[in-house]
Motif scaffolding. Structure first.
Motif, PDB file in Angstrom:
ATOM      1  N   ASP A  10       0.849  -1.199   0.000  1.00  0.00           N
ATOM      2  CA  ASP A  10       0.000   0.000   0.000  1.00  0.00           C
ATOM      3  C   ASP A  10       0.881   1.244   0.000  1.00  0.00           C
ATOM      4  O   ASP A  10       1.930   1.278   0.649  1.00  0.00           O
ATOM      5  CB  ASP A  10      -0.896   0.008   1.241  1.00  0.00           C
ATOM      6  CG  ASP A  10      -1.912  -1.128   1.205  1.00  0.00           C
ATOM      7  OD1 ASP A  10      -2.283  -1.540   0.096  1.00  0.00           O
ATOM      8  OD2 ASP A  10      -2.300  -1.605   2.289  1.00  0.00           O
ATOM      9  N   GLN A  12       2.516   4.803   0.869  1.00  0.00           N
ATOM     10  CA  GLN A  12       2.720   5.471   2.142  1.00  0.00           C
ATOM     11  C   GLN A  12       2.532   6.977   2.005  1.00  0.00           C
ATOM     12  O   GLN A  12       2.742   7.544   0.929  1.00  0.00           O
ATOM     13  CB  GLN A  12       4.147   5.211   2.653  1.00  0.00           C
ATOM     14  CG  GLN A  12       4.421   3.790   3.090  1.00  0.00           C
ATOM     15  CD  GLN A  12       5.855   3.647   3.566  1.00  0.00           C
ATOM     16  OE1 GLN A  12       6.798   3.898   2.829  1.00  0.00           O
ATOM     17  NE2 GLN A  12       6.021   3.231   4.816  1.00  0.00           N
ATOM     18  N   ASP A  13       2.167   7.594   3.096  1.00  0.00           N
ATOM     19  CA  ASP A  13       2.167   9.046   3.145  1.00  0.00           C
ATOM     20  C   ASP A  13       3.593   9.538   2.948  1.00  0.00           C
ATOM     21  O   ASP A  13       4.532   9.015   3.559  1.00  0.00           O
ATOM     22  CB  ASP A  13       1.628   9.499   4.508  1.00  0.00           C
ATOM     23  CG  ASP A  13       1.763  10.994   4.713  1.00  0.00           C
ATOM     24  OD1 ASP A  13       2.719  11.414   5.400  1.00  0.00           O
ATOM     25  OD2 ASP A  13       0.933  11.729   4.150  1.00  0.00           O
ATOM     26  N   LYS A  14       3.800  10.546   2.082  1.00  0.00           N
ATOM     27  CA  LYS A  14       5.149  10.975   1.701  1.00  0.00           C
ATOM     28  C   LYS A  14       5.960  11.467   2.899  1.00  0.00           C
ATOM     29  O   LYS A  14       7.150  11.166   3.030  1.00  0.00           O
ATOM     30  CB  LYS A  14       5.078  12.063   0.625  1.00  0.00           C
ATOM     31  CG  LYS A  14       4.509  11.590  -0.706  1.00  0.00           C
ATOM     32  CD  LYS A  14       5.339  10.461  -1.296  1.00  0.00           C
ATOM     33  CE  LYS A  14       4.777  10.001  -2.629  1.00  0.00           C
ATOM     34  NZ  LYS A  14       5.532   8.848  -3.175  1.00  0.00           N
ATOM     35  N   THR A  16       5.522  10.664   6.093  1.00  0.00           N
ATOM     36  CA  THR A  16       5.811   9.501   6.942  1.00  0.00           C
ATOM     37  C   THR A  16       6.939   8.671   6.330  1.00  0.00           C
ATOM     38  O   THR A  16       7.850   8.197   7.029  1.00  0.00           O
ATOM     39  CB  THR A  16       4.555   8.633   7.113  1.00  0.00           C
ATOM     40  OG1 THR A  16       3.502   9.433   7.640  1.00  0.00           O
ATOM     41  CG2 THR A  16       4.833   7.456   8.027  1.00  0.00           C
ATOM     42  N   GLN A  17       6.866   8.507   5.005  1.00  0.00           N
ATOM     43  CA  GLN A  17       7.882   7.729   4.305  1.00  0.00           C
ATOM     44  C   GLN A  17       9.261   8.378   4.436  1.00  0.00           C
ATOM     45  O   GLN A  17      10.260   7.698   4.683  1.00  0.00           O
ATOM     46  CB  GLN A  17       7.498   7.588   2.837  1.00  0.00           C
ATOM     47  CG  GLN A  17       8.416   6.677   2.038  1.00  0.00           C
ATOM     48  CD  GLN A  17       8.024   6.662   0.576  1.00  0.00           C
ATOM     49  OE1 GLN A  17       8.118   7.673  -0.110  1.00  0.00           O
ATOM     50  NE2 GLN A  17       7.577   5.503   0.084  1.00  0.00           N
ATOM     51  N   GLN A 218       9.821   4.396  -2.518  1.00  0.00           N
ATOM     52  CA  GLN A 218       9.363   3.135  -1.937  1.00  0.00           C
ATOM     53  C   GLN A 218      10.454   2.080  -2.036  1.00  0.00           C
ATOM     54  O   GLN A 218      10.683   1.313  -1.098  1.00  0.00           O
ATOM     55  CB  GLN A 218       8.090   2.661  -2.651  1.00  0.00           C
ATOM     56  CG  GLN A 218       7.560   1.317  -2.170  1.00  0.00           C
ATOM     57  CD  GLN A 218       7.037   1.354  -0.743  1.00  0.00           C
ATOM     58  OE1 GLN A 218       6.674   2.419  -0.251  1.00  0.00           O
ATOM     59  NE2 GLN A 218       7.025   0.213  -0.077  1.00  0.00           N
ATOM     60  N   GLU A 222      12.066   0.193   1.168  1.00  0.00           N
ATOM     61  CA  GLU A 222      12.047  -1.265   1.317  1.00  0.00           C
ATOM     62  C   GLU A 222      13.458  -1.826   1.426  1.00  0.00           C
ATOM     63  O   GLU A 222      13.726  -2.722   2.247  1.00  0.00           O
ATOM     64  CB  GLU A 222      11.312  -1.900   0.136  1.00  0.00           C
ATOM     65  CG  GLU A 222       9.810  -1.680   0.142  1.00  0.00           C
ATOM     66  CD  GLU A 222       9.121  -2.465  -0.959  1.00  0.00           C
ATOM     67  OE1 GLU A 222       9.485  -3.640  -1.178  1.00  0.00           O
ATOM     68  OE2 GLU A 222       8.235  -1.904  -1.619  1.00  0.00           O
ATOM     69  N   SER A 225      14.912  -0.942   4.832  1.00  0.00           N
ATOM     70  CA  SER A 225      14.198  -1.685   5.864  1.00  0.00           C
ATOM     71  C   SER A 225      14.651  -3.145   5.922  1.00  0.00           C
ATOM     72  O   SER A 225      14.953  -3.686   6.999  1.00  0.00           O
ATOM     73  CB  SER A 225      12.691  -1.606   5.608  1.00  0.00           C
ATOM     74  OG  SER A 225      11.976  -2.282   6.612  1.00  0.00           O
TER      75      SER A 225
END
Length: 496
Positions: A10, A12-14, A16-17, A218, A222, A225
């Protein structure tokens, strides 16, 4: 199937990302010192579609790391020199040192898939290639490497859009290769080939992570992370000293006698020795020319007791060869930069080109002898090594190498007589050291280890040859005979 079942995460809010990416970058910056202290080697393999943005994400990730702690390598098509070595050679010699990162912008997956797509790997060769890759990756993990495999995924529409954008600008057009454009034209075929490869090399120890590369932020999130999470787990496992499972595959083995069952009374007269030596050396000289012409690599591995006569034996082989086509490599204690990598790394580095001969005076079998008995590796390490060595040697024979393994054997009394002679003869004293005498005190332990080594690694494709060497002349003739017959057999098979 990984790509067929893949679903985009999904969005993400920019803001927050961005905050999450900044936090992950800081975490990676802090963890690099922990990696250094823990001596954890980290290999990040990034594969994916052309124009998926692998290079740009690597650039963003490494910006968080001390430049002295990483290397970035873009693996292109193999050179002519690399094609004269085993398939995995150029990847194995490129592995990172303990405590460092290596980021690979494509690697063994891209090379394998390209060959498959362009019909240069039939089903049998493809299956063998996948087996070799899974073995290679498992061995890295077993020997303390953190291996991360990321596949950057975009759909056909996104790939076409990116390639067109790159081609419009003369400063970026060079980044688009023929293969990238070919992928777009044959997207479905490439998709299926990628998916099959990912499925067959997705193992518990080295799983694939599919990265949504349609959004560059993104993809960065990822990647960071997955990387930081994997580092945390690897450091924790290292601190807890969790043992790796010891795999022992059932390789077809040659039945071998124990060393105590070998008749060491075999000998030849001086006249027989001179006659046979001339005969076999002449034959070997001719065979060397033929194996060079047929591009057959030859590896001759010597192990044996101290003072058993390895040096003289090697000399009689080498003196029959063209000096431009062979190398004798004496193996001593590993140097610090060798100790900081997989123990087979220094042997991969010394493999011959096709058509050449490499003679090892001591070998990778040190892992299950001196390293085992002197405590230079853990019990799990040397027990695991029997299978790893069989796998390594299978790679060599599958490549087409003639692999000959000699154990030069004498009894304890003969060794004592030779030690004493060396010690009492000024011009031979350099041959005897305090370590030789210390090793002699452990004769029974070494004999037990050698017997186990021979029983577990004398495979059908790479059997051991025990050479009776109480009479050095007999040992030299027997070895010359085995070498010439092996080269003749290899040439017959190649010429069929």
């Amino acid at each position: 199937m990984l790509l067929h079942s893949y679903q985009k995460p999904d969005p993400q809010d920019k803001d927050t990302q961005k905050q999450a990416i900044d936090a992950l970058r800081q975490k990676l910056f802090v963890s690099q010192q922990t990696i250094k202290e823990a001596k954890l080697p980290v290999l990040v393999l990034i594969e994916g579609w052309g124009a998926a943005g692998k290079g740009s994400v690597i650039g963003k990730v490494i910006s968080s790391i001390d430049p002295r702690s990483f290397r970035v390598s873009k693996v292109g098509a193999p050179t002519d020199e690399e094609r004269r070595k085993p398939f995995l050679w150029r990847h194995f010699v490129n592995i990172p040192e303990a405590g460092n990162f290596l980021f690979l912008d494509s690697g063994w997956m891209k090379e394998t898939v390209q060959m498959r797509l362009f019909d240069r790997l039939d089903d049998k060769k493809y299956a063998e290639r996948l087996q070799a890759i899974n073995t290679f990756e498992r061995q890295l993990v077993d020997n303390g490497y953190l291996l991360l495999k990321l596949f950057f995924h975009i759909d056909k529409k996104e790939q076409k859009k990116r390639i067109e954008k790159l081609l419009k600008n003369e400063d970026t057009a060079w980044r688009v290769g023929d293969y990238d454009e070919w992928q777009t034209e044959h997207y479905s075929m490439c998709f299926d080939c990628f998916d099959d490869y990912l499925h067959q090399t997705n193992t518990p120890d080295a799983p694939w992570h599919i990265i949504d590369a349609s959004d560059k932020k993104q993809a960065e999130f990822e990647t960071l992370s997955i990387l930081t999470d994997a580092i945390d787990k690897a450091i924790k496992a290292k601190q807890e000293k969790k043992p790796r499972p010891i795999i022992q595959k059932d390789y077809p083995l040659e039945p071998m006698p124990l060393l105590s069952e070998i008749d060491l009374n075999k000998s030849v007269t001086l006249e027989e020795y001179e006659t046979l030596k001339r005969y076999y050396q002449k034959k070997l000289r001719t065979l060397h020319n033929r194996i060079y012409r047929k591009k057959i690599p030859v590896i001759i591995a010597y192990e044996g007791w101290d003072a058993a006569g390895k040096g003289g034996n090697i000399k009689r082989i080498a003196s029959a060869l063209d000096p431009r086509g062979y190398e004798v490599i004496p193996i001593a204690s590993p140097k610090p930069f060798e100790l900081s990598r997989h123990y087979l790394w220094r042997f991969y580095n010394r493999l011959p080109k096709t058509g050449h001969i490499t003679i090892f005076d001591r070998t990778w079998y040190g892992r299950v002898m001196v390293e085992r008995l002197e405590g230079f590796c853990s019990e799990a390490d040397w027990k695991r090594a029997y299978n790893e060595i069989n796998e390594f040697e299978r790679e060599l024979t599958d490549w087409g190498a003639v692999l000959l393994k000699f154990w030069i054997h004498i009894d304890k009394d003969t060794q004592l007589a030779r030690f004493t002679e060396r010690q009492n003869t000024p011009e031979k004293q350099w041959k005897i050291t305090d370590e030789d005498w210390r090793n002699r005190e452990k004769w029974d332990l070494y004999e037990e280890a050698v017997n186990e080594m021979i029983q577990k690694t004398s495979t059908k494709t790479a059997p051991w040859h025990i050479i009776e060497s109480n009479d050095k002349k007999y040992a030299r003739i027997k070895t010359l005979k085995i070498v010439t017959e092996a080269l003749e057999d290899a040439l017959k098979k190649r010429e069929k």
